[in-house]
Scaffold this active site. Structure first.
Site, PDB file in Angstrom:
ATOM      1  N   SER A 191       0.585  -0.879   0.083  1.00  0.00           N
ATOM      2  CA  SER A 191       0.026   0.101  -0.315  1.00  0.00           C
ATOM      3  C   SER A 191       1.075   1.266  -0.323  1.00  0.00           C
ATOM      4  O   SER A 191       1.869   1.119   0.221  1.00  0.00           O
ATOM      5  CB  SER A 191      -0.604   0.103   0.805  1.00  0.00           C
ATOM      6  OG  SER A 191      -0.638   0.521   2.587  1.00  0.00           O
ATOM      7  N   LYS A 192       0.044   2.330  -0.328  1.00  0.00           N
ATOM      8  CA  LYS A 192       0.820   3.558  -0.331  1.00  0.00           C
ATOM      9  C   LYS A 192       1.322   3.807   1.040  1.00  0.00           C
ATOM     10  O   LYS A 192       2.877   4.551   0.966  1.00  0.00           O
ATOM     11  CB  LYS A 192       0.237   5.205   0.163  1.00  0.00           C
ATOM     12  CG  LYS A 192      -0.361   4.990  -1.742  1.00  0.00           C
ATOM     13  CD  LYS A 192       0.056   6.637  -1.988  1.00  0.00           C
ATOM     14  CE  LYS A 192       0.176   6.600  -3.589  1.00  0.00           C
ATOM     15  NZ  LYS A 192      -0.573   7.681  -4.360  1.00  0.00           N
ATOM     16  N   ARG A 193       1.393   3.228   2.543  1.00  0.00           N
ATOM     17  CA  ARG A 193       2.252   3.114   3.306  1.00  0.00           C
ATOM     18  C   ARG A 193       3.769   2.697   3.674  1.00  0.00           C
ATOM     19  O   ARG A 193       4.076   2.565   3.467  1.00  0.00           O
ATOM     20  CB  ARG A 193       1.031   2.625   4.917  1.00  0.00           C
ATOM     21  CG  ARG A 193       0.639   4.381   5.323  1.00  0.00           C
ATOM     22  CD  ARG A 193      -0.119   3.844   6.241  1.00  0.00           C
ATOM     23  NE  ARG A 193      -1.782   3.033   5.727  1.00  0.00           N
ATOM     24  CZ  ARG A 193      -2.112   2.360   5.813  1.00  0.00           C
ATOM     25  NH1 ARG A 193      -1.438   1.026   7.014  1.00  0.00           N
ATOM     26  NH2 ARG A 193      -3.566   1.403   5.130  1.00  0.00           N
TER      27      ARG A 193
END
Ligand code: GLU
Length: 477
Positions: free
Chosen positions: A251-253
């Site tokens: 994910s972006k994180r």
């Protein structure tokens, strides 16, 4: 044999993330390795999720990566248009065919009623299947003038869904995976489930590459292919991309960036390409650094792995460093926009910057590192703040040694060879290890403990600058 035609079919709903672009890359590499065509199709039928500028962004990202589009919104072809919202008449025509053949009906229920059915199924702890609420055949109808008024549903047949996936092997599902899904929404736009099947057929797509989230819906697609009398394209499911720990989907994180952000940080397109290609594919050897062409030459779908591929951005940095090193300095120089150089570099000639790059190329991993690595070539170190300390040299030795070095260098030609000879001789006369003197001169001339080779650095800085800096350092001691 059928021509290989693959496609990338993104929805313009935001930036292009690593997983999507890796799928595009595999589809492109497979087409190119088979003298085939790569098609870009924009799937913009969900107008509520559309993001302005997303299509342009997708096109620019592919272009930067060298993923050339043979047919698409910006590349004319005979089987377009390549934007779904411009193909509504085509979907309507296929919908009409399904209606005529008794494979479609207008949804007799309101949204609220469908929600009730769903609730009912939930209470009974059963999976919700729309077809269980489908009115009897005798009551099924298509409302006149249905288009843009009612939802058109597919009337599925029931069979045992079985299919072959080039990457995953033979797959199958139960009958509960078959249902009456929406073909055309009341707003006149088709669903993905319907539109992509029509488009892949019309655009003569031979192979579909896409993520594993589509496996669950494949039985529904098979039912529709049957109803339309279409032989499905071959299918290949791409491995998911997992975060560093290998547990969860990326994910972006997890630090995954949009493709064009890598460009802004000064990664080479070929480095990013190599990195993406390595997430789920290898050529069966130990080789890790590949040019774009080598990837195409060695690419086969059989070597795509089933299991998840880890996203490791340190690997990108490492690979990009390799690509930077392998490039002729002059070519590399042309790729570096002015904004990547430290501000002070604007006062220097491009010949000088080219020389600096030649020295840094060995260590440079991406262009955003340039200011830190190269600052001292363009700006004087701040001697007021600099602590000139060298291991194995006590404080009383530093000043006399620096003074002797200045005298020695003053008599020296600033070629790499002459500098080396002179400084090694000096070390010998002073009975010191060469490394000790070199360490002292490095910090005095550059303000940094780490710099490229000392003689090369001094040669590029030149006699005047070097002596001026050493004198300032001496003043400070
Ligand atoms: N528009 C779909 C998506 O962006 C494409 C899936 C496919 O490749 O068929 O997820």
């Amino acid at each position: 044999m059928q021509e290989v035609r693959t496609r990338f079919a993104p929805s313009p709903t935001g930036l292009l993330h690593v997983g999507a672009v890796r799928t595009a890359l595999f589809a492109w590499a497979f087409a190119k390795s088979n003298n085939g065509k790569f098609i870009l199709r924009i799937e913009d039928t969900d107008k509520s999720r559309e993001v302005q500028g997303a299509t342009e962004h997708i096109i620019e990202s592919l272009e930067w990566l060298g993923i050339s589009v043979d047919e698409g919104p910006n590349a004319p072809g005979d089987l377009g248009p390549y934007i779904q919202s411009m193909r509504l008449d085509i979907y309507k025509r296929y919908a009409q065919q399904l209606i005529n053949d008794g494979h479609a009906y207008t949804d007799p229920y309101s949204t609220a009623q469908v929600a009730e059915f769903r609730e009912e199924a939930k209470l009974l702890k059963q999976p919700f299947l729309y077809r269980q609420f489908r009115p009897e055949d005798s009551k099924l109808k298509v409302e006149e003038d249905w288009y843009k008024k009612s939802t058109l549903r597919f009337k599925t047949t029931i069979f045992k869904p079985e299919w072959h996936d080039i990457v995953r092997g033979d797959l199958s599902a139960g009958e509960e995976s078959l249902d009456d899904f929406v073909l055309i929404k009341a707003d006149g736009y088709p669903t993905y489930n319907f539109a992509h099947i029509v488009d892949d057929f019309e655009m003569k797509i031979s192979h579909i590459m896409r993520g594993e989230e589509f496996i669950a819906s494949t039985p529904k697609f098979l039912a529709l292919y049957k109803a339309l009398g279409i032989t499905p394209p071959k299918m290949a499911t791409m491995p998911p991309i997992l975060n560093q720990n290998g547990g969860k989907k990326l994910s972006k994180r997890d630090g995954a960036k949009d493709v064009l952000e890598y460009r802004s940080q000064g990664f080479l397109s070929e480095g990013v390409f190599n990195f993406l290609a390595g997430m789920g594919w290898n050529d069966g050897t130990e080789q890790e650094v590949f040019s774009r062409q080598e990837i195409v030459d060695n690419f086969t779908l059989e070597r795509i792995q089933k299991s998840g591929a880890k996203f490791d951005d340190q690997r990108l940095v490492w690979l990009n460093g390799h690509h930077i090193r392998n490039m002729p300095t002059k070519d590399l120089f042309k790729l570096i926009d002015d904004e990547f150089w430290p501000e002070a570099a604007s006062k220097s000639s491009s010949d000088y910057r080219l020389e600096v790059l030649g020295l840094l190329q060995e260590r440079l991993k991406y262009f955003a590192e340039l200011p830190e690595l190269s600052e001292f070539f363009f700006e004087e170190p701040n001697y007021n703040q600099l602590t000139i300390k060298v291991k194995k040299l006590d404080d009383t030795q530093r000043a006399p040694l620096l003074k002797a070095s200045i005298e020695c260098l003053d008599q020296t030609d600033f070629t790499v060879e002459a500098l080396e000879l002179a400084l090694r001789e000096l070390a010998q006369t002073k009975n010191l290890k060469p490394g000790t003197i070199f360490g002292l001169l490095r910090i005095a001339a550059t303000g940094s403990q780490v710099a490229p080779g000392l003689f090369e650095t001094l040669a590029v800085l030149g006699k005047e600058t070097t002596l001026r800096r050493l004198t300032q350092a001496l003043d400070q001691l």
